[in-house]
Design a protein around this motif. Structure first.
Motif: not given
Length: 658
Positions: A53-56, A426-435, A475-482
């Motif tokens: 999830x943290x990889x560019x 650029x990798x932005x952690x917009x919220x916990x679990x949301x990149x 543009x990519x998004x990774x989200x641990x919704x649950x």
């Protein structure tokens, strides 16, 4: 190709019975570790270990558990489990396409293949085949890291459409001895072994396998009608392969060796050969030896030194009949790879990687001769070359929730020229679990020795070939919704300039590689992955892509407009067994002649039984469960504009541990 009854229920029935019998002995203690499944580590995106999830990059990680759950047989089938990937099979090789790009006639040379970080692309075709010619048994794979997009800023040439890093299983995970046997459709059979042991303070792992696929009779209507024996190839689809792997690990040192040989008859009459002849075949041989030393100098510094030697041989036999007779195509490549890499995190907010790589091509030999009455030597090319690259990659923490990744590499090419490839993320952690990730990069591929140098009666050399280049934005998004649910998506746009493509030169009446112009590709990908605490898992992805030549509104050949994939696994019999279901829909594709292939949906079913603490395991698989008829586009070397693919197939495996 005709369809005949196949005893496919026999592949899954023994596994189902074994699962029922094992239910009473199994314990409900193998519930999946959700965090480990949904947050796999990855190395290839930055050349150091980090969470996916943290990889560019928009990373896909496929594990050994996935390989077993869906009964995947080749690396190509493993990669086909990733979003945005599709395959083409011409009865000789399996070719991997990514995000709409895989022109018929191309080799898979726009993908860089690594085994534990070691480059395995050869120095003749600059590819590492993903079918049974791939030098590693997939039973030794721990995970496959697929990094789509340009990777030349870290790896140089060939990392155009992506980087594939195969991480092998550790010696600790394979201690003891094991054997396995396999039976399948049309009399196919395979046997393999592994032996892991402690040797002093180190560990040694040795594994091998041998496989035979006799193949089935195939009918090609281009050579005659259904009632004509001339349209049939009997025994021409035969394939054999053998592989041997060895590794020794002790402390900071790891030594690895691989040997493989795969021989495939070519039943299609490719390159104008005599259709139906069993004297037309190709044999691929790989040999590798690798030594790596890795030391953590302190908490902030790591040094890696690596050296490897490799050899690739292709032994081709092509039957053209009189007067030319049989062509002997013998190609041999030998090379040495050297690498040093330094990782430093002592500068606050930075993680820096500096590296130097060198490839010395000791031999690039290509010889062609004919044994007919008008025969003789058609080509005898002796080549040597060298390329090296210097790269830097800096992961810079701008703020607690914002990181920038800046990288660049300068390569000296085989022809002596130089090329620089940058990347920015650029990798932005917009919220916990949301990149959220913004990616921009460039990549290149040099013409390989075959494309630029090889020439005979049917292929013309083109020493004027230029490197092809790619510019990509994503543009990519990774989200641990649950805690149990991961969602991902990408929007991307590619531009490939000076695309190298095989074409037919009507004036010379020979095939030739040319820089065909510019191709634009854009698309969207969505993926969801859910793992339930009871052990069942569902992963689904959807891809919409449009790939066209500059100035044209038409989709290029062999580029599916849509891809839809579903993978589901379910534990049964108190977790002693698992059922895996794979469904993939490939959208319309154009052939070289401009015809449109209809979309197709393929479903596979696998049942595996592996009771905890037992000395045996059993697996049964059925492929193309509903026996769908479908075809892949043919290449310019074929009479066939489209090639019918296999109908329903089955496989049964039994393994024993000691």
């Amino acid at each position: 190709m005709t369809r005949r009854f196949r005893p496919w229920p026999a592949a899954v029935a023994p596994a189902l019975v074994a699962a029922w019998c094992a239910a009473g002995a199994a314990e409900n203690g193998d519930a999946a570790d959700l965090e480990a499944l949904l947050n796999q580590p990855v190395y290839a995106a930055s050349r150091f270990a980090q969470d996916a999830a943290d990889a560019p990059a928009a990373v896909t990680v496929l594990t050994a558990g996935d390989i077993r759950a869906f009964g995947w047989r080749t690396l190509a089938e493993v990669l086909n489990g990733a979003r945005g990937v599709f395959l083409r099979y011409d009865r000789f090789y399996q070719y991997v396409g990514v995000r709409g790009l895989a022109r018929p006639g191309d080799f898979s040379s726009r993908l860089l293949m690594l085994i534990d970080g070691m480059r395995v692309n050869d120095n003749i075709y600059d590819q590492a085949g993903a079918g049974r010619e791939f030098p590693l048994d997939i039973g030794l794979i721990d995970r496959v890291e697929f990094i789509p997009g340009p990777g030349s800023a870290l790896y140089g040439s060939n990392a155009v459409l992506g980087v594939v890093n195969i991480v092998t299983r550790s010696g600790a995970a394979m201690l003891g001895q094991a054997i396995e046997a396999e039976l399948g459709s049309a009399g196919s059979r395979r046997i393999g072994f592994s032996s892991g042991s402690e040797w002093g303070e180190g560990r040694v792992l040795v594994a091998g396998r041998s496989e035979l696929r006799p193949g089935e009779p195939l009918r090609f209507p281009e050579f005659g009608d259904a009632s004509s024996a001339a349209a049939w190839s009997n025994g021409g689809d035969r394939e054999t392969d053998r592989k041997l792997f060895a590794r020794w690990t002790q402390g900071e040192l790891t030594a690895t060796g691989l040997l493989s040989q795969r021989r495939k008859l070519i039943p299609t009459g490719a390159f104008g050969t005599v259709f139906g002849s069993r004297d037309t075949s190709g044999t691929d041989r790989y040999a590798f030896a690798d030594l790596q030393w890795q030391r953590d100098l302190d908490a902030q510094r790591q040094l890696v030194l690596r050296g490897s030697v490799g050899q690739y041989e292709f032994d081709g036999r092509f039957d053209y009949g009189p007067p030319d007779g049989r062509q002997h195509l013998d190609q041999t490549g030998r090379w040495i790879d050297l690498e040093t890499r330094w990782l430093w995190s002592g500068w606050a907010g930075h993680r820096l990687v500096l590296g130097l790589e060198l490839r010395q091509n000791l031999a690039q030999r290509q010889r062609s001769s004919f044994d007919g009455e008008d025969g003789g030597v058609a080509a005898d090319i002796q080549g040597r070359s060298r390329r090296f690259g210097v790269f830097v990659n800096d992961e810079w923490t701008l703020a607690p929730s914002l990181r920038a990744v800046l990288g660049a590499r300068v390569d000296r090419q085989l022809d002596g020229g130089h090329v620089a490839t940058p990347r920015l993320a650029l990798v932005w952690t917009a919220a916990p679990g949301l990149q959220l990730k913004a990616l921009d990069g460039r990549a290149f591929r040099e013409p390989n020795a075959y494309e630029s140098q090889y020439e005979d009666l049917f292929v013309r050399a083109n020493p004027q070939l230029r490197r092809e280049s790619l510019r990509a934005r994503e543009l990519a998004v990774e989200w641990r919704a649950l805690a149990q649910l991961r969602l991902a998506g990408s929007l991307y746009r590619y531009e490939v300039s000076d695309l190298i493509e095989q074409q037919f030169d009507e004036l010379a009446e020979r095939l030739v590689y040319n820089n065909a112009g510019t191709v634009h590709s854009g698309g969207a990908e969505l993926e969801g992955d859910y793992v339930d605490s009871s052990g069942w898992r569902v992963r689904a992805s959807w891809t919409r892509q449009r790939t066209r030549e500059a100035g044209s509104e038409q989709q290029i050949g062999n580029s599916p407009a849509t891809l839809l994939k579903l993978h589901a696994t379910l534990p049964v019999a108190r977790h002693a067994a698992r059922v895996g279901v794979e469904a993939q829909r490939v959208g319309t594709r154009r052939t070289l002649a401009g015809d449109t292939l209809a979309p197709h949906l393929l479903v596979g079913l696998t049942v595996q039984v592996d009771p905890p603490g037992s000395a045996w395991w059993l697996s049964g698989s059925v492929y193309n469960l509903f026996d769908r008829a479908y075809a892949d586009p043919g290449g310019p070397e074929l009479v066939q504009d489209q090639l019918a693919q296999d109908g329903r197939q089955w496989r049964l495996q039994l393994g024993l541990r000691f």
